[in-house]
Design a protein around this motif. Structure first.
Motif, PDB file in Angstrom:
ATOM      1  N   VAL A   1       0.854  -1.190   0.000  1.00  0.00           N
ATOM      2  CA  VAL A   1       0.000   0.000   0.000  1.00  0.00           C
ATOM      3  C   VAL A   1       0.887   1.236   0.000  1.00  0.00           C
ATOM      4  O   VAL A   1       1.840   1.330   0.788  1.00  0.00           O
ATOM      5  CB  VAL A   1      -0.934   0.016   1.232  1.00  0.00           C
ATOM      6  CG1 VAL A   1      -1.775   1.283   1.251  1.00  0.00           C
ATOM      7  CG2 VAL A   1      -1.829  -1.216   1.214  1.00  0.00           C
ATOM      8  N   THR A   2       0.587   2.169  -0.887  1.00  0.00           N
ATOM      9  CA  THR A   2       1.397   3.386  -1.008  1.00  0.00           C
ATOM     10  C   THR A   2       0.742   4.606  -0.374  1.00  0.00           C
ATOM     11  O   THR A   2       1.351   5.666  -0.325  1.00  0.00           O
ATOM     12  CB  THR A   2       1.661   3.687  -2.490  1.00  0.00           C
ATOM     13  OG1 THR A   2       0.407   3.836  -3.176  1.00  0.00           O
ATOM     14  CG2 THR A   2       2.468   2.562  -3.131  1.00  0.00           C
ATOM     15  N   SER A   3      -0.477   4.464   0.123  1.00  0.00           N
ATOM     16  CA  SER A   3      -1.183   5.600   0.712  1.00  0.00           C
ATOM     17  C   SER A   3      -0.542   5.984   2.036  1.00  0.00           C
ATOM     18  O   SER A   3      -0.077   5.130   2.809  1.00  0.00           O
ATOM     19  CB  SER A   3      -2.659   5.251   0.923  1.00  0.00           C
ATOM     20  OG  SER A   3      -3.328   6.308   1.583  1.00  0.00           O
ATOM     21  N   THR A   4      -0.515   7.302   2.318  1.00  0.00           N
ATOM     22  CA  THR A   4       0.035   7.803   3.575  1.00  0.00           C
ATOM     23  C   THR A   4      -1.062   8.170   4.578  1.00  0.00           C
ATOM     24  O   THR A   4      -0.755   8.745   5.626  1.00  0.00           O
ATOM     25  CB  THR A   4       0.906   9.040   3.309  1.00  0.00           C
ATOM     26  OG1 THR A   4       0.107  10.054   2.663  1.00  0.00           O
ATOM     27  CG2 THR A   4       2.092   8.689   2.420  1.00  0.00           C
ATOM     28  N   THR A   5      -2.311   7.848   4.265  1.00  0.00           N
ATOM     29  CA  THR A   5      -3.405   8.145   5.181  1.00  0.00           C
ATOM     30  C   THR A   5      -3.563   7.009   6.199  1.00  0.00           C
ATOM     31  O   THR A   5      -2.869   5.981   6.132  1.00  0.00           O
ATOM     32  CB  THR A   5      -4.718   8.330   4.407  1.00  0.00           C
ATOM     33  OG1 THR A   5      -5.055   7.115   3.728  1.00  0.00           O
ATOM     34  CG2 THR A   5      -4.575   9.437   3.372  1.00  0.00           C
ATOM     35  N   VAL A   6      -4.508   7.186   7.105  1.00  0.00           N
ATOM     36  CA  VAL A   6      -4.721   6.198   8.156  1.00  0.00           C
ATOM     37  C   VAL A   6      -5.636   5.060   7.714  1.00  0.00           C
ATOM     38  O   VAL A   6      -5.709   4.026   8.397  1.00  0.00           O
ATOM     39  CB  VAL A   6      -5.322   6.870   9.407  1.00  0.00           C
ATOM     40  CG1 VAL A   6      -4.396   7.956   9.931  1.00  0.00           C
ATOM     41  CG2 VAL A   6      -6.703   7.446   9.114  1.00  0.00           C
ATOM     42  N   TRP A   7      -6.312   5.190   6.582  1.00  0.00           N
ATOM     43  CA  TRP A   7      -7.369   4.232   6.237  1.00  0.00           C
ATOM     44  C   TRP A   7      -6.862   2.850   5.863  1.00  0.00           C
ATOM     45  O   TRP A   7      -7.546   1.860   6.182  1.00  0.00           O
ATOM     46  CB  TRP A   7      -8.242   4.815   5.133  1.00  0.00           C
ATOM     47  CG  TRP A   7      -8.825   6.129   5.529  1.00  0.00           C
ATOM     48  CD1 TRP A   7      -8.604   7.353   4.966  1.00  0.00           C
ATOM     49  CD2 TRP A   7      -9.709   6.368   6.636  1.00  0.00           C
ATOM     50  NE1 TRP A   7      -9.274   8.329   5.637  1.00  0.00           N
ATOM     51  CE2 TRP A   7      -9.971   7.765   6.666  1.00  0.00           C
ATOM     52  CE3 TRP A   7     -10.294   5.543   7.600  1.00  0.00           C
ATOM     53  CZ2 TRP A   7     -10.802   8.341   7.622  1.00  0.00           C
ATOM     54  CZ3 TRP A   7     -11.117   6.130   8.557  1.00  0.00           C
ATOM     55  CH2 TRP A   7     -11.367   7.503   8.549  1.00  0.00           C
ATOM     56  N   PRO A   8      -5.715   2.683   5.198  1.00  0.00           N
ATOM     57  CA  PRO A   8      -5.229   1.309   5.012  1.00  0.00           C
ATOM     58  C   PRO A   8      -4.947   0.582   6.325  1.00  0.00           C
ATOM     59  O   PRO A   8      -5.243  -0.617   6.448  1.00  0.00           O
ATOM     60  CB  PRO A   8      -3.952   1.500   4.182  1.00  0.00           C
ATOM     61  CG  PRO A   8      -4.151   2.787   3.473  1.00  0.00           C
ATOM     62  CD  PRO A   8      -4.899   3.652   4.429  1.00  0.00           C
ATOM     63  N   VAL A   9      -4.403   1.282   7.304  1.00  0.00           N
ATOM     64  CA  VAL A   9      -4.150   0.659   8.600  1.00  0.00           C
ATOM     65  C   VAL A   9      -5.462   0.317   9.289  1.00  0.00           C
ATOM     66  O   VAL A   9      -5.607  -0.760   9.886  1.00  0.00           O
ATOM     67  CB  VAL A   9      -3.290   1.590   9.479  1.00  0.00           C
ATOM     68  CG1 VAL A   9      -3.009   0.953  10.833  1.00  0.00           C
ATOM     69  CG2 VAL A   9      -1.985   1.924   8.775  1.00  0.00           C
ATOM     70  N   VAL A  10      -6.445   1.221   9.205  1.00  0.00           N
ATOM     71  CA  VAL A  10      -7.764   0.951   9.791  1.00  0.00           C
ATOM     72  C   VAL A  10      -8.391  -0.274   9.136  1.00  0.00           C
ATOM     73  O   VAL A  10      -8.932  -1.163   9.825  1.00  0.00           O
ATOM     74  CB  VAL A  10      -8.676   2.182   9.652  1.00  0.00           C
ATOM     75  CG1 VAL A  10     -10.099   1.851  10.052  1.00  0.00           C
ATOM     76  CG2 VAL A  10      -8.148   3.334  10.496  1.00  0.00           C
ATOM     77  N   GLY A  11      -8.340  -0.348   7.807  1.00  0.00           N
ATOM     78  CA  GLY A  11      -8.921  -1.494   7.111  1.00  0.00           C
ATOM     79  C   GLY A  11      -8.257  -2.806   7.477  1.00  0.00           C
ATOM     80  O   GLY A  11      -8.932  -3.838   7.639  1.00  0.00           O
ATOM     81  N   PHE A  12      -6.939  -2.789   7.633  1.00  0.00           N
ATOM     82  CA  PHE A  12      -6.245  -4.018   8.006  1.00  0.00           C
ATOM     83  C   PHE A  12      -6.618  -4.468   9.422  1.00  0.00           C
ATOM     84  O   PHE A  12      -6.856  -5.654   9.666  1.00  0.00           O
ATOM     85  CB  PHE A  12      -4.731  -3.800   7.916  1.00  0.00           C
ATOM     86  CG  PHE A  12      -3.918  -4.897   8.540  1.00  0.00           C
ATOM     87  CD1 PHE A  12      -3.792  -6.132   7.911  1.00  0.00           C
ATOM     88  CD2 PHE A  12      -3.305  -4.713   9.771  1.00  0.00           C
ATOM     89  CE1 PHE A  12      -3.065  -7.154   8.492  1.00  0.00           C
ATOM     90  CE2 PHE A  12      -2.571  -5.727  10.348  1.00  0.00           C
ATOM     91  CZ  PHE A  12      -2.451  -6.947   9.704  1.00  0.00           C
ATOM     92  N   ILE A  13      -6.712  -3.526  10.348  1.00  0.00           N
ATOM     93  CA  ILE A  13      -7.073  -3.895  11.724  1.00  0.00           C
ATOM     94  C   ILE A  13      -8.497  -4.420  11.781  1.00  0.00           C
ATOM     95  O   ILE A  13      -8.795  -5.385  12.500  1.00  0.00           O
ATOM     96  CB  ILE A  13      -6.871  -2.689  12.658  1.00  0.00           C
ATOM     97  CG1 ILE A  13      -5.388  -2.310  12.717  1.00  0.00           C
ATOM     98  CG2 ILE A  13      -7.380  -3.000  14.059  1.00  0.00           C
ATOM     99  CD1 ILE A  13      -5.104  -1.076  13.556  1.00  0.00           C
ATOM    100  N   VAL A  14      -9.409  -3.801  11.026  1.00  0.00           N
ATOM    101  CA  VAL A  14     -10.784  -4.304  10.984  1.00  0.00           C
ATOM    102  C   VAL A  14     -10.821  -5.705  10.393  1.00  0.00           C
ATOM    103  O   VAL A  14     -11.561  -6.582  10.864  1.00  0.00           O
ATOM    104  CB  VAL A  14     -11.676  -3.344  10.175  1.00  0.00           C
ATOM    105  CG1 VAL A  14     -13.058  -3.948   9.928  1.00  0.00           C
ATOM    106  CG2 VAL A  14     -11.816  -2.015  10.903  1.00  0.00           C
TER     107      VAL A  14
END
Length: 335
Positions: free
Chosen positions: A192-205
């Motif tokens: 993932v190349t995004s620097t926002t918080v949403w990839p991390v949120v999606g992975f934790i969910v």
């Protein structure tokens, strides 16, 4: 001629046409005792004993009644409230720019106006520590809400209806339980190349919902066999009404407890992934990023690691303390 004996009158026995009143419901002795107690009681005092509101107190009102008297809940709530406020408005206590750095001040210690010193890039550690609360708390809250919503819905439906859907959900949850969290984060977030918080949120969910689903499924299975649910079914209530009106309100308490404790765990997980370089990435300000940058310089400039690590530890501790207090209040067995 034998003399006729006259009956002896006993004031404690009922006369003709009088019925013996049950104890506490207006018998002669009870009336006398009530009058005596009224004479002994000071004027204006009400009879002791639970009032109608105390007798009718629900699980949630009883839990709130206990939480208000729990110092752990009060302390943790104040800590979390402070963290939420500075996450939304960090300018209240830190007016500087966390991305403004001066290399000439690299790794310098405390200075006037900069109580936490500077990091390797010459950025103010105090300002970055305050602004780092936003990313960490955003990830924790959003991941907890997503995992709790997805897990409780899937687990509740599987536990209520059973059958092949329940078996399929159980096997899917077992698969996700077998994935190591850190290893899964390294694989999933490395692409993932995004620097926002949403990839991390999606992975934790993605990895957090099976735990909530298993808790919710067990609570729903227990609640749906209660007498009031069977009575509602006998009266013709549909599945949707029984699930929303009778089962869900009585099965949601364990989910709330687990989600509250998991929130602190998710914040620590975000910091771990950011420390490994696959979580949040610059220019996002995060405690995990600052800890990762300070780790090689722990001997030369320990202040760079001390303050963001301390803020992370206090945040995780506050949410865990809150979860423990909520668990003690909602579980009658622990009272």
């Amino acid at each position: 001629m034998p003399e006729r004996s006259e009956p002896v009158y006993d004031p404690l026995e009922p006369g003709e046409g009088e019925a013996i009143a049950p104890t506490g419901q207006g018998g002669p002795m009870d009336l006398a005792l009530d009058e005596a107690e009224s004479l002994d009681r000071p004027s204006g005092d009400a009879p002791t004993g639970p009032g109608p509101q105390e007798r009718a107190r629900s699980l949630w009102s009883d839990a709130w009644h206990q939480l208000r008297r729990n110092p752990v809940f009060i302390v943790s709530s104040l800590m979390i409230l402070f963290l939420v406020v500075i996450a939304i408005w960090p300018q209240l206590i830190a007016s500087g720019d966390p991305l403004q750095c001066d290399l000439s001040k690299s790794q310098q210690g405390s200075a006037p106006g900069h109580p936490f010193g500077y990091d390797t890039q010459g950025c103010d550690v105090y300002t970055r520590t305050v602004h780092g609360a936003r990313a960490s708390i955003t990830v924790g809250v959003c991941a907890t809400l997503g995992a709790a919503l997805l897990g409780s819905v899937l687990g509740g439906l599987a536990g209520f209806f059973g059958g092949w859907g329940d078996a399929l959900l159980s096997r899917a949850a077992d698969i996700f339980f077998g994935i190591p969290v850190v290893l899964g984060g390294l694989v999933f977030l490395s692409v993932v190349t995004s620097t926002t918080v949403w990839p991390v949120v999606g992975f934790i969910v993605l990895l957090g919902w099976p735990q909530i689903a298993r808790i919710g499924r067990g609570s729903v299975i227990t609640a749906k066999h209660n007498d009031y649910v069977q009575a509602a079914r006998a009266l013709g209530a549909g599945n949707g009404r029984m699930l929303l009106r009778h089962v869900a309100p009585n099965a949601i308490a364990p989910v709330i407890v687990v989600a509250t404790i998991a929130l602190g765990t998710y914040i620590a997980l975000e910091a771990t992934l950011s420390f490994l370089g696959v979580g949040l990435r610059p220019p996002t300000v995060s405690w995990g990023i600052d800890i990762s940058n300070a780790a090689p310089q722990i001997r030369n400039a320990p202040h760079m690691l001390l303050y963001p690590a301390g803020a992370l530890s206090l945040t995780v501790l506050a949410f865990i303390m809150l979860g423990d207090a909520v668990r003690d209040a909602l579980d009658p067995k622990l009272r």
